[in-house]
Motif scaffolding. Structure first.
Motif, PDB file in Angstrom:
ATOM      1  N   ILE A  44      39.269-115.744  53.047  1.00 21.21           N
ATOM      2  CA  ILE A  44      38.168-116.702  53.111  1.00 21.21           C
ATOM      3  C   ILE A  44      37.012-116.049  52.376  1.00 21.21           C
ATOM      4  N   PRO A  45      36.731-116.474  51.139  1.00 15.48           N
ATOM      5  CA  PRO A  45      35.771-115.763  50.278  1.00 15.48           C
ATOM      6  C   PRO A  45      34.364-115.722  50.861  1.00 15.48           C
ATOM      7  N   MET A  46      33.546-114.875  50.279  1.00 13.80           N
ATOM      8  CA  MET A  46      32.166-114.720  50.710  1.00 13.80           C
ATOM      9  C   MET A  46      31.468-116.083  50.769  1.00 13.80           C
ATOM     10  N   HIS A  47      30.863-116.391  51.918  1.00 15.97           N
ATOM     11  CA  HIS A  47      30.241-117.695  52.120  1.00 15.97           C
ATOM     12  C   HIS A  47      29.037-117.552  53.056  1.00 15.97           C
ATOM     13  N   PRO A  48      28.116-118.514  53.016  1.00 15.16           N
ATOM     14  CA  PRO A  48      26.882-118.387  53.780  1.00 15.16           C
ATOM     15  C   PRO A  48      26.979-118.965  55.190  1.00 15.16           C
ATOM     16  N   HIS A  49      26.078-118.487  56.055  1.00 19.86           N
ATOM     17  CA  HIS A  49      25.810-119.088  57.363  1.00 19.86           C
ATOM     18  C   HIS A  49      24.303-119.068  57.579  1.00 19.86           C
ATOM     19  N   ARG A  50      23.803-120.108  58.230  1.00 21.16           N
ATOM     20  CA  ARG A  50      22.368-120.184  58.501  1.00 21.16           C
ATOM     21  C   ARG A  50      22.117-120.797  59.885  1.00 21.16           C
ATOM     22  N   GLU A  51      21.219-120.188  60.623  1.00 19.77           N
ATOM     23  CA  GLU A  51      20.678-120.725  61.882  1.00 19.77           C
ATOM     24  C   GLU A  51      21.742-121.013  62.941  1.00 19.77           C
ATOM     25  N   ASP A  52      22.786-120.193  62.986  1.00 18.58           N
ATOM     26  CA  ASP A  52      23.828-120.296  64.004  1.00 18.58           C
ATOM     27  C   ASP A  52      24.040-118.937  64.662  1.00 18.58           C
ATOM     28  N   GLU A  53      24.469-118.954  65.913  1.00 26.31           N
ATOM     29  CA  GLU A  53      24.984-117.780  66.607  1.00 26.31           C
ATOM     30  C   GLU A  53      26.506-117.930  66.609  1.00 26.31           C
ATOM     31  N   ILE A  75      27.838-112.879  64.975  1.00 26.81           N
ATOM     32  CA  ILE A  75      26.885-112.965  63.871  1.00 26.81           C
ATOM     33  C   ILE A  75      25.684-113.764  64.358  1.00 26.81           C
ATOM     34  N   ASN A  76      24.528-113.117  64.363  1.00 30.50           N
ATOM     35  CA  ASN A  76      23.276-113.830  64.591  1.00 30.50           C
ATOM     36  C   ASN A  76      22.749-114.183  63.201  1.00 30.50           C
ATOM     37  N   ALA A  77      23.170-115.353  62.702  1.00 35.61           N
ATOM     38  CA  ALA A  77      23.006-115.644  61.273  1.00 35.61           C
ATOM     39  C   ALA A  77      21.544-115.744  60.860  1.00 35.61           C
ATOM     40  N   GLY A  78      20.684-116.253  61.733  1.00 32.75           N
ATOM     41  CA  GLY A  78      19.291-116.351  61.377  1.00 32.75           C
ATOM     42  C   GLY A  78      19.074-117.145  60.102  1.00 32.75           C
ATOM     43  N   ALA A  79      18.083-116.726  59.309  1.00 29.71           N
ATOM     44  CA  ALA A  79      17.683-117.489  58.129  1.00 29.71           C
ATOM     45  C   ALA A  79      18.760-117.513  57.052  1.00 29.71           C
ATOM     46  N   ASN A  80      19.557-116.454  56.939  1.00 30.53           N
ATOM     47  CA  ASN A  80      20.580-116.431  55.883  1.00 30.53           C
ATOM     48  C   ASN A  80      21.515-115.241  56.082  1.00 30.53           C
ATOM     49  N   PHE A  81      22.819-115.497  55.976  1.00 31.78           N
ATOM     50  CA  PHE A  81      23.816-114.451  56.193  1.00 31.78           C
ATOM     51  C   PHE A  81      25.066-114.825  55.408  1.00 31.78           C
ATOM     52  N   TYR A  82      25.714-113.822  54.788  1.00 32.79           N
ATOM     53  CA  TYR A  82      26.957-114.049  54.046  1.00 32.79           C
ATOM     54  C   TYR A  82      28.037-113.111  54.572  1.00 32.79           C
ATOM     55  N   HIS A  83      29.274-113.615  54.619  1.00 28.00           N
ATOM     56  CA  HIS A  83      30.381-112.723  54.954  1.00 28.00           C
ATOM     57  C   HIS A  83      31.687-113.241  54.353  1.00 28.00           C
ATOM     58  N   GLU A  84      32.681-112.368  54.382  1.00 25.61           N
ATOM     59  CA  GLU A  84      34.023-112.671  53.872  1.00 25.61           C
ATOM     60  C   GLU A  84      35.022-112.241  54.933  1.00 25.61           C
ATOM     61  N   GLU A  85      36.155-112.949  55.007  1.00 25.59           N
ATOM     62  CA  GLU A  85      37.183-112.584  55.975  1.00 25.59           C
ATOM     63  C   GLU A  85      38.550-112.580  55.288  1.00 25.59           C
ATOM     64  N   LYS A  86      39.319-111.526  55.518  1.00 24.95           N
ATOM     65  CA  LYS A  86      40.694-111.478  55.032  1.00 24.95           C
ATOM     66  C   LYS A  86      41.624-111.143  56.187  1.00 24.95           C
ATOM     67  N   VAL A  87      42.620-112.006  56.401  1.00 29.74           N
ATOM     68  CA  VAL A  87      43.597-111.779  57.468  1.00 29.74           C
ATOM     69  C   VAL A  87      44.570-110.701  57.005  1.00 29.74           C
ATOM     70  N   LEU A  88      44.682-109.627  57.767  1.00 36.39           N
ATOM     71  CA  LEU A  88      45.505-108.494  57.380  1.00 36.39           C
ATOM     72  C   LEU A  88      46.983-108.747  57.670  1.00 36.39           C
ATOM     73  N   GLU A  89      47.818-108.272  56.766  1.00 34.86           N
ATOM     74  CA  GLU A  89      49.254-108.561  56.863  1.00 34.86           C
ATOM     75  C   GLU A  89      49.875-107.953  58.108  1.00 34.86           C
ATOM     76  N   HIS A  90      49.499-106.731  58.448  1.00 31.53           N
ATOM     77  CA  HIS A  90      50.176-106.050  59.555  1.00 31.53           C
ATOM     78  C   HIS A  90      49.856-106.668  60.918  1.00 31.53           C
ATOM     79  N   GLY A  91      48.802-107.488  60.999  1.00 28.66           N
ATOM     80  CA  GLY A  91      48.454-108.103  62.276  1.00 28.66           C
ATOM     81  C   GLY A  91      49.205-109.383  62.569  1.00 28.66           C
ATOM     82  N   GLY A  92      49.944-109.904  61.573  1.00 29.85           N
ATOM     83  CA  GLY A  92      50.676-111.154  61.772  1.00 29.85           C
ATOM     84  C   GLY A  92      49.755-112.363  61.711  1.00 29.85           C
ATOM     85  N   VAL A  93      50.267-113.502  62.147  1.00 26.19           N
ATOM     86  CA  VAL A  93      49.494-114.747  62.118  1.00 26.19           C
ATOM     87  C   VAL A  93      48.286-114.632  63.052  1.00 26.19           C
ATOM     88  N   LEU A  94      47.135-114.996  62.518  1.00 25.83           N
ATOM     89  CA  LEU A  94      45.902-114.951  63.300  1.00 25.83           C
ATOM     90  C   LEU A  94      45.784-116.202  64.156  1.00 25.83           C
TER      91      LEU A  94
END
Length: 249
Positions: free
Chosen positions: A54-63, A93-112
């Motif tokens: 899940i590529p780098m993407h923004p979040h705003r004003e959410d917990e 994530i206390n996203a506040g005014a602006n926050f970006y993150h990326e997520e990659k599901v790791l192979e060794h952990g199996g289906v998330l």
């Protein structure tokens, strides 16, 4: 009052290896004209295949609470944190005014499989930050465990009058709700996995939930079940214009 929320009220999304069922809890009370319920904006129940990015993407004003029961995720973000989230490691994530993150599901952990939960903050424009907490045990058997909230007894803190607890209720075991933290409290009892009977008159299966107001019902597991509990107040101060926790009506 007990209000059941069954799986038919959810919205489903599927793309490549990414699948989610989205719950807008306020839809069970359309007269309130709010897709969220007080401070609880949205709950995503996700199932994602290994190696999905899940590529780098923004979040705003959410917990935002990331709560996994299966799988592992590598997390880099705009606050220069890199960490791994798992069923023993919870992220807020206390996203506040602006926050970006990326997520990659790791192979060794199996289906998330897990929840991404969007909580409404008390106010907008807060300074963004991210928190991680290592759980002592994967499951809390037959006992409510405090995970996210306000106060020293919650390891992860949010800018919202909302609390999150969990437990694994073993087959044939009964439990009641924890003590109400304040007047006008409302409890959203979410069955992550399993089957629950309530007062001998209502049943919940995986993905279903019940909104509890005023009453104090008894919950019995007809099979071993994983439960996530949200506690809010019907009159809690909150900002409902967050990027994902917003009111869509």
């Amino acid at each position: 009052m007990l209000t059941k929320i069954d799986n038919t009220i959810k919205y489903g999304k599927q793309r490549d290896g990414f699948g989610i069922q989205i719950l807008y809890p306020g839809l069970i009370q359309p007269e309130l004209k709010d897709t969220g319920f007080s401070t609880i904006g949205r709950i995503d129940h996700a199932r994602i295949t290994p190696e999905t990015l899940i590529p780098m993407h923004p979040h705003r004003e959410d917990e935002i609470i990331t709560y996994l029961r299966r799988g592992e995720v590598k997390h880099p973000d705009s606050e220069k944190h890199t960490d791994t989230i798992s069923n023993r490691r919870v992220m807020v994530i206390n996203a506040g005014a602006n926050f970006y993150h990326e997520e990659k599901v790791l192979e060794h952990g199996g289906v998330l499989e897990g929840l991404e939960i969007f909580i409404r903050p008390e106010t907008m424009g807060l300074i963004p930050q991210v928190q991680f907490h290592q759980l002592a045990e994967t499951y809390s058997n037959n006992q409510w465990r405090k995970i996210v909230g306000k106060g020293d007894d919650y390891p992860l803190q949010i800018n919202s009058n909302t609390r999150l607890m969990d437990l694994r209720l073993e087959k044939d075991t009964e439990i009641i709700l924890p003590e109400s933290p304040a007047e006008n409290a409302a409890f959203l009892f979410y069955v992550f996995d399993g089957k629950i009977n309530i007062n001998g008159t209502m049943s919940l299966v995986t993905g279903e939930s019940v909104l509890v107001e005023i009453e104090n019902p008894t919950f019995q597991a007809t099979e071993t079940s994983d439960i996530v509990l949200f506690i809010t107040q019907t009159n809690a101060v909150h900002f409902d214009g967050g990027m994902y926790s917003c009111n869509l009506q």
